[in-house]
Enzyme design. Structure first.
Site, PDB file in Angstrom:
ATOM      1  N   CYS A 107      58.595  67.917  51.850  1.00 31.94           N
ATOM      2  CA  CYS A 107      59.198  66.796  52.229  1.00 31.94           C
ATOM      3  C   CYS A 107      60.576  66.917  51.539  1.00 31.94           C
ATOM      4  O   CYS A 107      61.363  67.600  51.980  1.00 31.94           O
ATOM      5  CB  CYS A 107      58.241  65.888  51.195  1.00 31.94           C
ATOM      6  SG  CYS A 107      58.683  64.183  51.410  1.00 31.94           S
ATOM      7  N   HIS A 108      60.865  66.220  50.502  1.00 26.51           N
ATOM      8  CA  HIS A 108      62.277  66.215  49.956  1.00 26.51           C
ATOM      9  C   HIS A 108      62.513  67.488  48.912  1.00 26.51           C
ATOM     10  O   HIS A 108      63.607  67.661  48.564  1.00 26.51           O
ATOM     11  CB  HIS A 108      62.685  64.903  49.132  1.00 26.51           C
ATOM     12  CG  HIS A 108      62.764  63.996  49.954  1.00 26.51           C
ATOM     13  ND1 HIS A 108      61.637  62.912  50.307  1.00 26.51           N
ATOM     14  CD2 HIS A 108      63.997  63.176  50.353  1.00 26.51           C
ATOM     15  CE1 HIS A 108      62.185  62.170  51.042  1.00 26.51           C
ATOM     16  NE2 HIS A 108      63.682  62.154  51.125  1.00 26.51           N
TER      17      HIS A 108
END
Length: 182
Positions: A107-108
């Site tokens: 993800c991030h």
């Protein structure tokens, strides 16, 4: 699932992490026999986006990649943004690449990789909003559930966690990857 008994895996994060992107890989590592260690620039406890709290085991300023067999970088917008601003965290991440050790990012979590300058020429994925940052840093970004590139495991979102966790454990079991580089 392969055994990773005797292996120690660092989980680098701070407040604002995506809860499941810590808890599911942590469970996968420990169920495969590994030791999971929470490393953070923050002391005490960290809190996820959905309220999960977990005790910090070690300060990132006191850690070096030599003390671990692999690294996991959970996502979460706040977590990813805060970590990339921490020089100790960026140096810690770069150390795993310099030592050819497995790194798993979801993800991030990938934002810090751009600051560590370790994605040039690497095939990887992430949450879609990081695509431009990763491409600008030299990555070959693809939209796939899980991507493995010489010890670098990457996934997009919590929906990808089953595949991410399986590849994480597999790469930790394999150990160093000579093509993993900074």
């Amino acid at each position: 699932m392969p055994s990773i008994e005797g292996k120690t895996v660092a989980f680098l994060l701070t407040d604002g992490f995506e809860d499941s992107e810590l808890t599911e890989p942590w469970k996968a590592v420990t169920e495969a026999g590994g030791t999971a260690v929470l490393v953070s620039p923050k002391s005490g406890e960290v809190t996820g986006e959905k309220g999960h709290t977990q005790t910090v085991d070690r300060a990132v300023a006191d850690c070096v990649a030599e003390g671990f067999d692999a690294l996991v970088l959970p996502g979460g917008v706040g977590n990813g943004d805060k970590l990339r601003m921490e020089d100790d965290a960026v140096d810690f991440v770069r150390g795993f690449f310099e030592q050819h050790k497995p790194v798993a990012v979801i993800c991030h979590g990938g934002w810090i990789l751009t600051d560590a300058d370790v994605v040039d020429g690497r095939r990887m994925t992430s949450y879609p909003s990081l695509r431009t940052d990763l491409v600008n840093a030299g990555a070959l970004w693809v939209d796939e559930e899980v991507v493995v590139d010489a010890g670098l495991v990457s996934s997009r979102t919590p929906e990808d966690l089953p595949a991410f966790c399986a590849k994480l454990v597999e790469e930790v079991a394999e150990g160093r990857h000579e093509k993993q580089h900074a």
